[in-house]
Design a protein around this motif. Sequence first.
Motif, PDB file in Angstrom:
ATOM      1  N   TYR A 157      -0.325  13.415   4.220  1.00 22.88           N
ATOM      2  CA  TYR A 157      -1.197  13.267   3.048  1.00 22.88           C
ATOM      3  C   TYR A 157      -2.675  13.054   3.391  1.00 22.88           C
ATOM      4  O   TYR A 157      -3.469  12.677   2.532  1.00 22.88           O
ATOM      5  N   ASN A 158      -3.040  13.292   4.662  1.00 26.09           N
ATOM      6  CA  ASN A 158      -4.432  13.148   5.087  1.00 26.09           C
ATOM      7  C   ASN A 158      -4.965  11.737   4.815  1.00 26.09           C
ATOM      8  O   ASN A 158      -6.127  11.553   4.493  1.00 26.09           O
ATOM      9  N   LEU A 159      -4.076  10.758   4.920  1.00 27.82           N
ATOM     10  CA  LEU A 159      -4.462   9.364   4.701  1.00 27.82           C
ATOM     11  C   LEU A 159      -5.119   8.790   5.943  1.00 27.82           C
ATOM     12  O   LEU A 159      -4.780   9.149   7.063  1.00 27.82           O
TER      13      LEU A 159
ATOM     14  N   ALA B  87      10.405  10.476   0.043  1.00 23.93           N
ATOM     15  CA  ALA B  87      11.195  10.577   1.271  1.00 23.93           C
ATOM     16  C   ALA B  87      11.386  12.047   1.651  1.00 23.93           C
ATOM     17  O   ALA B  87      11.229  12.421   2.818  1.00 23.93           O
ATOM     18  N   ALA B  88      11.714  12.878   0.681  1.00 18.93           N
ATOM     19  CA  ALA B  88      11.916  14.302   0.946  1.00 18.93           C
ATOM     20  C   ALA B  88      10.637  14.947   1.484  1.00 18.93           C
ATOM     21  O   ALA B  88      10.687  15.786   2.390  1.00 18.93           O
ATOM     22  N   SER B  89       9.484  14.532   0.941  1.00 19.45           N
ATOM     23  CA  SER B  89       8.217  15.108   1.405  1.00 19.45           C
ATOM     24  C   SER B  89       7.920  14.743   2.854  1.00 19.45           C
ATOM     25  O   SER B  89       7.173  15.437   3.535  1.00 19.45           O
ATOM     26  N   LEU B  90       8.523  13.647   3.315  1.00 28.03           N
ATOM     27  CA  LEU B  90       8.328  13.194   4.693  1.00 28.03           C
ATOM     28  C   LEU B  90       9.494  13.565   5.604  1.00 28.03           C
ATOM     29  O   LEU B  90       9.481  13.261   6.796  1.00 28.03           O
ATOM     30  N   GLY B  91      10.513  14.194   5.032  1.00 28.94           N
ATOM     31  CA  GLY B  91      11.674  14.595   5.817  1.00 28.94           C
ATOM     32  C   GLY B  91      12.537  13.434   6.252  1.00 28.94           C
ATOM     33  O   GLY B  91      13.055  13.405   7.360  1.00 28.94           O
TER      34      GLY B  91
ATOM     35  N   ARG C  67       0.831  -1.207   0.000  1.00 28.80           N
ATOM     36  CA  ARG C  67       0.000   0.000   0.000  1.00 28.80           C
ATOM     37  C   ARG C  67       0.863   1.252   0.000  1.00 28.80           C
ATOM     38  O   ARG C  67       0.545   2.236  -0.664  1.00 28.80           O
ATOM     39  N   ILE C  68       1.956   1.227   0.737  1.00 31.23           N
ATOM     40  CA  ILE C  68       2.862   2.382   0.746  1.00 31.23           C
ATOM     41  C   ILE C  68       3.424   2.597  -0.655  1.00 31.23           C
ATOM     42  O   ILE C  68       3.416   3.713  -1.181  1.00 31.23           O
ATOM     43  N   ARG C  69       3.896   1.533  -1.273  1.00 29.29           N
ATOM     44  CA  ARG C  69       4.448   1.620  -2.637  1.00 29.29           C
ATOM     45  C   ARG C  69       3.369   2.096  -3.623  1.00 29.29           C
ATOM     46  O   ARG C  69       3.605   2.965  -4.443  1.00 29.29           O
ATOM     47  N   TYR C  70       2.177   1.508  -3.527  1.00 31.53           N
ATOM     48  CA  TYR C  70       1.070   1.902  -4.403  1.00 31.53           C
ATOM     49  C   TYR C  70       0.755   3.391  -4.228  1.00 31.53           C
ATOM     50  O   TYR C  70       0.601   4.123  -5.206  1.00 31.53           O
ATOM     51  N   PHE C  71       0.654   3.822  -2.989  1.00 31.88           N
ATOM     52  CA  PHE C  71       0.312   5.222  -2.729  1.00 31.88           C
ATOM     53  C   PHE C  71       1.374   6.153  -3.310  1.00 31.88           C
ATOM     54  O   PHE C  71       1.055   7.131  -3.979  1.00 31.88           O
ATOM     55  N   ARG C  72       2.638   5.815  -3.080  1.00 31.67           N
ATOM     56  CA  ARG C  72       3.737   6.655  -3.576  1.00 31.67           C
ATOM     57  C   ARG C  72       3.771   6.691  -5.096  1.00 31.67           C
ATOM     58  O   ARG C  72       3.784   7.765  -5.702  1.00 31.67           O
ATOM     59  N   LYS C  73       3.759   5.506  -5.726  1.00 31.93           N
ATOM     60  CA  LYS C  73       3.934   5.410  -7.182  1.00 31.93           C
ATOM     61  C   LYS C  73       2.672   5.756  -7.966  1.00 31.93           C
ATOM     62  O   LYS C  73       2.706   6.571  -8.888  1.00 31.93           O
ATOM     63  N   ASP C  74       1.565   5.116  -7.622  1.00 34.23           N
ATOM     64  CA  ASP C  74       0.361   5.224  -8.448  1.00 34.23           C
ATOM     65  C   ASP C  74      -0.517   6.413  -8.101  1.00 34.23           C
ATOM     66  O   ASP C  74      -1.154   6.976  -8.980  1.00 34.23           O
TER      67      ASP C  74
ATOM     68  N   LEU D 175       0.506   9.260  -5.853  1.00 35.78           N
ATOM     69  CA  LEU D 175       1.271  10.505  -5.830  1.00 35.78           C
ATOM     70  C   LEU D 175       2.165  10.699  -7.055  1.00 35.78           C
ATOM     71  O   LEU D 175       2.598  11.809  -7.322  1.00 35.78           O
ATOM     72  N   LYS D 176       2.475   9.594  -7.761  1.00 38.97           N
ATOM     73  CA  LYS D 176       3.367   9.642  -8.936  1.00 38.97           C
ATOM     74  C   LYS D 176       4.741  10.208  -8.555  1.00 38.97           C
ATOM     75  O   LYS D 176       5.304  11.050  -9.237  1.00 38.97           O
TER      76      LYS D 176
END
Length: 151
Positions: A55-57, A23-27, A6-13, A15-16
């Motif tokens: 990301y309000n997830l 990583a930068a967006s999360l510090g 789910r983390i990979r899906y959220f990041r790639k699909d 958020l693109k």
Amino acid sequence: MNINERIRYFRKDVLKMNQRQFAASLGMAQTGVSGTERDGATVTDRFIKSICFAYNLSEVWLRDGIEPMYIQPPTFSLDKFIEERGGTDLEVEIVKTYFELDPEIRKAILSHFKEKFTPSSYGSLYDSVPDTAEELEAQFQLVTDHDKEVG
């Protein structure tokens, strides 16, 4: 889909983003994201909370895959509120029409009803004149109940 997927899906699909951008967006470092995306890798509560906050997830979606994906803000439906209290279609329209009135006219209407239901009219039933429609409605109910007892 497990949490890593789910983390990979959220990041790639969704958020693109590539791992470095995410990583930068999360510090954090890219290696931290890479590690959490590996199947079976432990994902810390802190990492989960960081993603959800950023990301309000929904944490329930991220942990368990239960929809909705995003945190849903609380909503209020006037129609549903009136329906739950046995209101009629006419009452729904009356309330909606009231709120379509010019604010000065609404203020005059409230003042009229405040004068009608003053404490002096009903003795000790009331300590003060209401300031809101909800307080006015509660006061009206007390007056109605009082009139039924007396009448």
